[in-house]
Design an enzyme around this catalytic site. Structure first.
Site, short mmCIF file in Angstrom:
data_model
loop_
_atom_site.label_atom_id
_atom_site.label_comp_id
_atom_site.label_asym_id
_atom_site.label_seq_id
_atom_site.Cartn_x
_atom_site.Cartn_y
_atom_site.Cartn_z
N ASP A 136 3.31 -1.31 -6.99
CA ASP A 136 2.95 0.07 -6.68
C ASP A 136 3.57 1.01 -7.71
O ASP A 136 4.79 1.08 -7.84
CB ASP A 136 3.46 0.41 -5.27
CG ASP A 136 2.95 1.75 -4.77
OD1 ASP A 136 2.31 2.47 -5.54
OD2 ASP A 136 3.19 2.06 -3.58
N ASP A 345 -2.40 6.67 -9.56
CA ASP A 345 -1.69 5.92 -8.52
C ASP A 345 -2.40 4.60 -8.27
O ASP A 345 -3.59 4.58 -7.96
CB ASP A 345 -1.63 6.75 -7.24
CG ASP A 345 -0.85 6.07 -6.13
OD1 ASP A 345 0.12 5.35 -6.44
OD2 ASP A 345 -1.20 6.26 -4.95
#
Length: 467
Positions: A136, A345
């Site tokens: 992530d 992201d």
């Protein structure tokens, strides 16, 4: 009129005709993707790409699909529906917006909602144990579940890591300056201690209510058989619950000093790249360091400066200048993105745009797709088509213009979100307000080589990154 003149004139007209015809054909190819319907749907079997060998590289595996090992070995796992995925995506986006727009957040610690879509396998400890971690770019702290669980841990595919069986594991003292790193990376102020051992305690609470807490520690992390990092800071969670699927934890690739990228700065020079696969039945890669692969491909990888998000030291900021569809630039002001800012992201699925920008993109897309029958909207997606019975679909190309005059064309799989052949949707959604931060999500990144040169202050995009 001489014969030579007539022949020359006819030749000139013929060449002009060919030039015009060639230009028209090139224009069509530049404006549209011809996409097979079968390529939009995942296969029942896994396909590993046979690209060039990368030195410090890991397979990027979609968490839910035939390539994933997180649903095997007889362990019960209920696959999320498309509706579940988009619902969780909405929660993640809401939390990102809350974190970046308010100085008065609820009194919880943590960065993001834990709904990663892709995982990699790394080794931990001595001797090493393989663990499947969601990676992530919006999270900083790397953590995994550890034995003994003080309370019931959630079910994971891999055997839960037991630090007592590793000769390289050690806890961090709560009086150590290393413990204070947790203040800005997890929101804990001040860091807490285990009363008996005086060991540093971390805690992560995510926007969906998922959480992990346990010992802040150091351990040997193995990336590949030839690449290992000794004394790597991570969380060893003894109390973990939530929506992490069957993964063993999270690999944090954010910008904070505690992230993997910053901890391995001397080894990998704060450079990493990845390619997210086109569907859940294909494998991509996550590569650390400046490998020859994209050094050679520098002619096709285009770099734009990373921008600073003043409200966060975790996210990677982008400077978006404009968007075009089918080679036509949308009539939007470039200032529309500067007011709220923009980030890239890996954990957000659907790109979120300012409402006015989304409306302009949606209307142009609908005009280009007018020959296809419309289908009902799905979850947060309001522009869908019924493509049953077709072999191919013609999709307008969408490009983003970033700072530095860099234009990046999305791959064909970066435009559509496929629920089924009867419901193929435009993979963008609107924010609540034009002032909300724009989020460049992972669907739009599919098949691109995305290169993060954090030390160089730039991010690159190149086509066909999974090959």
């Amino acid at each position: 009129m001489s014969h030579f003149f007539i022949v020359s004139l006819v030749t000139l007209f013929f060449l002009c005709f060919l030039e015009k015809r060639f230009a028209n054909e090139t224009t069509w190819e530049e404006r549209y993707h011809l996409v097979s319907i079968s390529s939009l749907l995942p296969s029942s079997s896994c396909s590993f790409t046979k690209g060039p060998k990368r030195k410090a590289s890991l397979d990027v595996v979609p968490k839910h699909g035939p390539c994933s090992q997180l649903n095997n070995n007889g362990k019960a796992s209920i696959l999320p529906t498309h509706s579940d995925i988009l619902s969780l995506d909405k929660e993640r986006v809401n939390y990102i917006h809350s974190k970046l727009s308010s100085d008065n957040l609820p009194a919880i610690y943590g960065n993001l909602i834990g709904t990663g879509n892709y995982f990699v396998v790394v080794g931990l400890g001595t001797p090493k144990r393989n663990l499947s971690l969601v990676f992530d770019t919006g999270s900083d702290l790397t953590w995994t579940q550890c034995q003994p669980c003080a309370r019931p841990c959630y079910t994971q595919q891999d055997e839960i890591f037991d630090p007592s069986k590793s000769t390289s594991y050690c806890n961090i003292s709560c009086t150590s300056s290393d413990c204070t790193q947790l203040i800005s990376s997890t929101g804990m102020d001040p860091p807490t201690c285990y009363p008996l051992t005086k060991a540093c305690k971390y805690g992560m609470v995510y926007g969906d209510g998922s959480f992990s807490e346990g010992y802040f520690s150091r351990e040997r992390l193995t990336v590949t058989p030839t690449d290992a990092i000794d004394g790597f800071f991570l969380g060893c969670g003894e109390n973990n619950q939530g929506l992490f699927g069957m993964s063993a934890g999270i690999l944090g690739l954010g910008r904070h000093p505690i992230s993997f990228v910053q901890q391995t700065a001397k080894k990998y020079n704060k450079i990493f790249s990845y390619c997210l696969p086109s569907t859940s039945s294909v494998v991509g890669h996550l590569t650390f360091g400046a490998t020859d692969n994209y050094k050679v491909a520098n002619n096709t990888v285009k770099y734009t400066p990373l921008s600073t998000i003043s409200r966060s030291n975790s996210f990677y900021g982008l400077d978006i200048v404009g968007i075009s569809i089918a080679k036509t630039k949308l009539s939007i002001s470039s200032s529309i993105f500067s007011s709220g800012g923009a980030i890239i992201d890996s954990g957000t699925v659907i790109t979120r745009l300012p409402p006015s920008t989304y409306a302009s993109l949606r209307n142009a897309f609908r005009k280009e797709m007018a020959k296809y029958p419309a289908a009902s909207g799905f979850s947060i997606l309001d522009t869908c088509y019924d493509l049953r019975g077709r072999n191919n679909v013609v999709v307008p190309k969408i490009s983003f213009v970033f700072g530095g005059g860099v234009t990046v064309e999305l791959g064909a799989h970066g435009v559509l979100f496929t629920v089924s052949s009867r419901q193929v949707c435009l993979a963008f959604a609107a924010n609540r307000d034009d002032s909300d931060i724009t989020i460049f999500g992972n669907v739009q990144q599919r098949t691109l080589e995305v290169v993060y040169d954090v030390g160089g202050g730039k991010i690159g995009f190149g086509p066909n990154g999974c090959k």
